[in-house]
Design an enzyme around this catalytic site. Structure first.
Site, PDB file in Angstrom:
ATOM      1  N   ARG A 290       0.863  -1.182   0.000  1.00 35.42           N
ATOM      2  CA  ARG A 290       0.000   0.000   0.000  1.00 35.42           C
ATOM      3  C   ARG A 290       0.903   1.237   0.000  1.00 35.42           C
ATOM      4  O   ARG A 290       1.921   1.277   0.702  1.00 35.42           O
ATOM      5  CB  ARG A 290      -0.914   0.035   1.233  1.00 35.42           C
ATOM      6  CG  ARG A 290      -2.100  -0.911   1.169  1.00 35.42           C
ATOM      7  CD  ARG A 290      -3.125  -0.513   0.095  1.00 35.42           C
ATOM      8  NE  ARG A 290      -4.262  -1.428   0.058  1.00 35.42           N
ATOM      9  CZ  ARG A 290      -4.369  -2.509  -0.725  1.00 35.42           C
ATOM     10  NH1 ARG A 290      -3.388  -2.823  -1.559  1.00 35.42           N
ATOM     11  NH2 ARG A 290      -5.452  -3.260  -0.691  1.00 35.42           N
TER      12      ARG A 290
ATOM     13  N   GLU B  25      -2.460   7.631  -4.852  1.00 32.76           N
ATOM     14  CA  GLU B  25      -2.836   6.994  -6.135  1.00 32.76           C
ATOM     15  C   GLU B  25      -4.326   7.072  -6.455  1.00 32.76           C
ATOM     16  O   GLU B  25      -4.723   6.939  -7.620  1.00 32.76           O
ATOM     17  CB  GLU B  25      -2.425   5.518  -6.127  1.00 32.76           C
ATOM     18  CG  GLU B  25      -3.271   4.640  -5.201  1.00 32.76           C
ATOM     19  CD  GLU B  25      -2.859   3.171  -5.208  1.00 32.76           C
ATOM     20  OE1 GLU B  25      -1.665   2.888  -5.118  1.00 32.76           O
ATOM     21  OE2 GLU B  25      -3.762   2.313  -5.300  1.00 32.76           O
TER      22      GLU B  25
ATOM     23  N   HIS C  57      -0.665  -0.134  -9.669  1.00 28.59           N
ATOM     24  CA  HIS C  57      -1.368  -1.064  -8.768  1.00 28.59           C
ATOM     25  C   HIS C  57      -1.883  -2.279  -9.554  1.00 28.59           C
ATOM     26  O   HIS C  57      -3.071  -2.584  -9.540  1.00 28.59           O
ATOM     27  CB  HIS C  57      -2.519  -0.353  -8.049  1.00 28.59           C
ATOM     28  CG  HIS C  57      -2.873  -1.002  -6.739  1.00 28.59           C
ATOM     29  ND1 HIS C  57      -3.227  -0.284  -5.625  1.00 28.59           N
ATOM     30  CD2 HIS C  57      -2.932  -2.302  -6.365  1.00 28.59           C
ATOM     31  CE1 HIS C  57      -3.500  -1.118  -4.628  1.00 28.59           C
ATOM     32  NE2 HIS C  57      -3.328  -2.358  -5.067  1.00 28.59           N
TER      33      HIS C  57
HETATM   34  P1  NAD Z   1      -1.380 -11.242   5.196  1.00 32.74           P
HETATM   35  O1  NAD Z   1      -2.427 -10.788   6.150  1.00 32.74           O
HETATM   36  O2  NAD Z   1      -1.332 -12.691   4.815  1.00 32.74           O
HETATM   37  O3  NAD Z   1       0.079 -10.829   5.754  1.00 32.74           O
HETATM   38  C1  NAD Z   1       0.378  -9.586   6.301  1.00 32.74           C
HETATM   39  C2  NAD Z   1       1.554  -9.796   7.253  1.00 32.74           C
HETATM   40  O4  NAD Z   1       1.983  -8.507   7.719  1.00 32.74           O
HETATM   41  C3  NAD Z   1       1.202 -10.632   8.486  1.00 32.74           C
HETATM   42  O5  NAD Z   1       2.136 -11.681   8.657  1.00 32.74           O
HETATM   43  C4  NAD Z   1       1.278  -9.640   9.638  1.00 32.74           C
HETATM   44  O6  NAD Z   1       1.695 -10.218  10.857  1.00 32.74           O
HETATM   45  C5  NAD Z   1       2.326  -8.660   9.091  1.00 32.74           C
HETATM   46  N1  NAD Z   1       2.329  -7.377   9.785  1.00 32.74           N
HETATM   47  C6  NAD Z   1       1.304  -6.737  10.403  1.00 32.74           C
HETATM   48  N2  NAD Z   1       1.750  -5.615  10.990  1.00 32.74           N
HETATM   49  C7  NAD Z   1       3.092  -5.549  10.743  1.00 32.74           C
HETATM   50  C8  NAD Z   1       4.106  -4.622  11.104  1.00 32.74           C
HETATM   51  N3  NAD Z   1       3.833  -3.550  11.851  1.00 32.74           N
HETATM   52  N4  NAD Z   1       5.361  -4.877  10.674  1.00 32.74           N
HETATM   53  C9  NAD Z   1       5.649  -5.961   9.922  1.00 32.74           C
HETATM   54  N5  NAD Z   1       4.728  -6.876   9.581  1.00 32.74           N
HETATM   55  C10 NAD Z   1       3.450  -6.660   9.965  1.00 32.74           C
HETATM   56  O7  NAD Z   1      -1.545 -10.317   3.903  1.00 32.74           O
HETATM   57  P2  NAD Z   1      -1.066 -10.615   2.407  1.00 32.74           P
HETATM   58  O8  NAD Z   1      -2.118 -11.378   1.680  1.00 32.74           O
HETATM   59  O9  NAD Z   1       0.318 -11.154   2.423  1.00 32.74           O
HETATM   60  O10 NAD Z   1      -1.096  -9.125   1.798  1.00 32.74           O
HETATM   61  C11 NAD Z   1      -0.239  -8.113   2.291  1.00 32.74           C
HETATM   62  C12 NAD Z   1      -0.679  -6.761   1.739  1.00 32.74           C
HETATM   63  O11 NAD Z   1      -0.479  -6.738   0.324  1.00 32.74           O
HETATM   64  C13 NAD Z   1      -2.200  -6.472   1.883  1.00 32.74           C
HETATM   65  O12 NAD Z   1      -2.478  -5.894   3.146  1.00 32.74           O
HETATM   66  C14 NAD Z   1      -2.447  -5.490   0.759  1.00 32.74           C
HETATM   67  O13 NAD Z   1      -2.290  -4.176   1.280  1.00 32.74           O
HETATM   68  C15 NAD Z   1      -1.327  -5.761  -0.252  1.00 32.74           C
HETATM   69  N6  NAD Z   1      -1.815  -6.256  -1.552  1.00 32.74           N
HETATM   70  C16 NAD Z   1      -1.474  -5.575  -2.687  1.00 32.74           C
HETATM   71  C17 NAD Z   1      -1.907  -6.029  -3.933  1.00 32.74           C
HETATM   72  C18 NAD Z   1      -1.538  -5.317  -5.236  1.00 32.74           C
HETATM   73  O14 NAD Z   1      -2.172  -5.585  -6.276  1.00 32.74           O
HETATM   74  N7  NAD Z   1      -0.547  -4.454  -5.261  1.00 32.74           N
HETATM   75  C19 NAD Z   1      -2.701  -7.181  -4.007  1.00 32.74           C
HETATM   76  C20 NAD Z   1      -3.008  -7.869  -2.826  1.00 32.74           C
HETATM   77  C21 NAD Z   1      -2.560  -7.397  -1.597  1.00 32.74           C
END
Ligand code: NAD
Length: 327
Positions: free
Chosen positions: A231, A260, A292
């Site tokens: 994000r 964005e 994105h």
């Molecule tokens: P997920 O919930 O499986 O994993 C997120 C991880 O971040 C977890 O392990 C959590 O413990 C960790 N986390 C939380 N707070 C933290 C902190 N302060 N410091 C470090 N780690 C921390 O999520 P995911 O499916 O792996 O997705 C991650 C992110 O990717 C989503 O939140 C979304 O914003 C983004 N995303 C982007 C796209 C894109 O098209 N660009 C698509 C899907 C997801």
């Protein structure tokens, strides 16, 4: 048939939702407009609304949707930082698609890194012009380098696996430690200090907003590359721009950008874009920006459509659903 209101529609969304909607017994009214307090009225008399990452789900929009009789909003994405969950309490239930394809996002992160490092985007343009010079194209081997992954959930772990395959050392920072033999968990400062590449995969929350800022950028190696497919607001973009201009950082691969919302997914090629920070970032030779699009694979879009429709179907039938966002 139950009717659904679909906001911020792009042709590729329609293709995949049209493929599966009748199997779930739905018809869909597609709107190109984003969801906002003004456009909430389009959802009147619909069974549910379907929204995306840059739709406005503030308290005002939630009230407007609720006044139109909407009790269910299905997000066709994983992140839900744009939802005012406090305002939704007791009014609207939210669902999301938590794991449509972590590989799509992890692979896009690597695609961006390889492109920026080996300059294939520039080589493509040169050879089309029969310019076969290699000047300015020197990159580095990923083999033996250290990647620091911030957030080792589904996407972070998929990336760790790819990087391990490249022969890279994998460091990670996450309050929740996964049991993975090739990941070394360290503190944030140590990760930034030791990594040649830093990739962000944590959600956007109050705690992670600007996790990369002037202070934390100081810890990074001067030639390090930062990758953000999570994000935009995880990075203070002005601080990032300053670090790049003053050559305190090697480069940046950005699939997301903190401002964005009004730009990404639209064509501004005939307009003057007035976001000076984004314009300056795009102008730098060591920055690669995509709009994105990390999720944009056939596999991910199929999974997004099916899970979103299943989420709504479960809500309407009163079934329990693990994809409901707790508020
Ligand atoms: P997920 O919930 O499986 O994993 C997120 C991880 O971040 C977890 O392990 C959590 O413990 C960790 N986390 C939380 N707070 C933290 C902190 N302060 N410091 C470090 N780690 C921390 O999520 P995911 O499916 O792996 O997705 C991650 C992110 O990717 C989503 O939140 C979304 O914003 C983004 N995303 C982007 C796209 C894109 O098209 N660009 C698509 C899907 C997801």
């Amino acid at each position: 048939m139950q009717s659904l209101c679909f906001y911020d529609t792009k042709p590729y969304d329609r293709t995949y939702f049209d493929r599966y909607k009748s199997a779930y017994g739905f018809e869909i009214d597609y709107f190109e407009t984003k969801l906002s307090p003004k456009t909430a009225v389009l959802a009147k008399r619909k069974s549910a609304a379907i929204a995306f990452v840059n739709d406005d789900l503030s308290a005002k929009t939630i009230k407007a949707l609720y006044d139109c009789g909407i009790h269910c909003v299905a997000l066709r994405c994983a992140g839900f930082n744009n939802v005012d969950l406090e305002a939704a309490k007791g009014k609207i239930r939210f669902f999301r698609v938590p794991d449509y394809s972590p590989y799509a996002v992890a692979e896009h992160s690597v695609a961006m890194l390889l492109t920026l490092n080996r300059k294939t985007h520039k080589a493509y343009l040169r050879t089309r012009d029969f310019n076969f010079s290699l000047n300015g194209f020197v990159g580095f081997d990923l083999y033996g380098k250290t990647v620091g992954i911030i957030g080792t959930g589904k996407i972070g772990l998929a990336l760790a696996n790819i990087c391990n395959g490249f022969g890279m050392k994998v460091l990670a920072y996450d309050p929740v430690r996964r049991d993975c033999p090739y990941i070394e968990y360290v503190g944030l400062e140590e990760l930034l200090n030791r990594s040649d590449i830093v990739s962000l995969h944590c959600p956007l929350t109050k705690a992670t907003r600007h996790i990369i800022c002037r202070r934390t950028l100081e810890f990074m190696k001067p030639n390090a590359i930062i990758v953000n497919t999570s994000r935009g607001a995880l990075i203070d973009s002005e601080a990032l721009l300053d670090a790049l201009i003053s050559e305190r950082l090697g480069g940046a691969c950005l699939d997301v950008y903190e401002e964005e919302t009004s730009l990404f997914y639209e064509d501004f090629s005939n307009h003057i874009v007035r976001d000076d920070i984004l314009a300056r970032l795009i102008s730098l030779p060591n920055v690669l920006v995509t709009s994105h699009q990390a999720f944009l694979t056939h596999d991910a879009l199929s999974a997004i459509a099916q899970t979103t429709l299943q989420n709504i179907s479960d809500f309407l039938a009163g079934r329990k659903n693990p994809n409901e966002i707790e508020n």
